[in-house]
Design a protein around this motif. Sequence first.
Motif, short mmCIF file in Angstrom:
data_model
loop_
_atom_site.label_atom_id
_atom_site.label_comp_id
_atom_site.label_asym_id
_atom_site.label_seq_id
_atom_site.Cartn_x
_atom_site.Cartn_y
_atom_site.Cartn_z
N PRO A 121 -9.86 -0.67 -11.34
CA PRO A 121 -10.98 -0.64 -10.40
C PRO A 121 -10.56 -0.85 -8.95
N TYR A 122 -9.30 -1.31 -8.75
CA TYR A 122 -8.83 -1.64 -7.40
C TYR A 122 -7.82 -0.63 -6.87
N GLY A 123 -7.65 0.46 -7.62
CA GLY A 123 -6.70 1.49 -7.22
C GLY A 123 -5.68 1.75 -8.32
N ARG A 124 -4.76 2.65 -8.05
CA ARG A 124 -3.70 2.96 -9.01
C ARG A 124 -2.52 2.06 -8.71
N LEU A 125 -2.10 1.26 -9.70
CA LEU A 125 -1.10 0.23 -9.52
C LEU A 125 0.13 0.49 -10.38
N ALA A 126 1.28 0.07 -9.89
CA ALA A 126 2.51 0.07 -10.67
C ALA A 126 3.39 -1.06 -10.18
N SER A 127 4.11 -1.69 -11.09
CA SER A 127 5.03 -2.77 -10.73
C SER A 127 6.45 -2.33 -11.01
N MET A 128 7.36 -2.73 -10.14
CA MET A 128 8.76 -2.32 -10.27
C MET A 128 9.66 -3.34 -9.62
N THR A 129 10.96 -3.13 -9.76
CA THR A 129 11.94 -3.95 -9.06
C THR A 129 12.76 -3.04 -8.16
N GLY A 169 0.82 -1.20 0.00
CA GLY A 169 0.00 0.00 0.00
C GLY A 169 0.85 1.26 0.00
N VAL A 170 0.42 2.27 -0.74
CA VAL A 170 1.09 3.57 -0.76
C VAL A 170 0.03 4.67 -0.78
N MET A 188 11.04 -8.11 -7.61
CA MET A 188 9.86 -7.43 -8.12
C MET A 188 8.79 -7.29 -7.05
N PHE A 189 8.05 -6.18 -7.10
CA PHE A 189 6.90 -5.96 -6.24
C PHE A 189 5.96 -4.99 -6.93
N THR A 190 4.75 -4.87 -6.40
CA THR A 190 3.75 -3.96 -6.95
C THR A 190 3.29 -3.02 -5.85
N ILE A 191 3.00 -1.78 -6.22
CA ILE A 191 2.45 -0.82 -5.27
C ILE A 191 0.99 -0.56 -5.62
N MET A 192 0.21 -0.24 -4.59
CA MET A 192 -1.23 -0.08 -4.75
C MET A 192 -1.69 1.16 -3.98
N GLN A 193 -2.16 2.14 -4.72
CA GLN A 193 -2.79 3.32 -4.11
C GLN A 193 -4.29 3.09 -4.13
#
Length: 263
Positions: free
Chosen positions: A235-243, A209-210, A249-254
Amino acid sequence: MPTPNITPGSPCWIDLMTSDPAKAQDFYTQLFGWTYETGDEEKYGGYIVASKDGKMVAGLMKNDSQSGYPDVWSTYLRVEDINAASEAAAANGGQVYLPPMEVPEQGYMGMLGDASGAAVGLWQFGGHTGFQVHGEPGTAAWHELHTRGYDAAVKFYQDVFGWQTEVLSDTPEFRYSTLGSGDDAVAGILDASADLPEGAPSNWQVYFGVDDADATVAQALALGGQVVREAEDTPYGRLASMTDPTGAMFTIMQQPAAAAPGA
């Protein structure tokens, strides 16, 4: 921040196997505000516990250069009988990568390959009862299996971990099931057979979460991370994936903004 109610079969812990623990600690401290405590070398192999606002949220351990494995985030599922879970996994198309082992005073851990080949951890509670906060900025917020063998994977988690799954979508373009339903869902299984890069195995992904996805992406880039998937609204928030700087690798979720009362 209330302590999560972690039921058997649910995600209960995450940890990072990293080739450079010092670099990883600096990265996640600046990105998520984590602090750390390193365990006894003889008893716990120098395992590092990360906390957010004084509550345990994740672990870090050294990825030995001889392991042959890339740096990676892992998800652990709570089990009440780790030996029985390991035996059930082997009987239902999985593999035991790491047989159950005792972590002194903390509990028991193991590592499996599920029926689609994705690695997933097991944790039987002892003194350590999983993450102490979940779903808040700077902590794990979602856990998702990206699998090449969707049907086999769904059945595996049902049979081995007792998952009560709900089908979120079953179209050729998007097949997805969740553990639990609606706001009570705690993990998901995605048919990623058309999306995973060639040669990439089925794998579990951790979402953090961010407060601001775009600002977090910019900060991660400045700290040596790389963007895998640009920030986008879903629909579940603003997402981005990064390393992170060593390639984990991980994903962030606003989370989406809550609607105003009466809106």
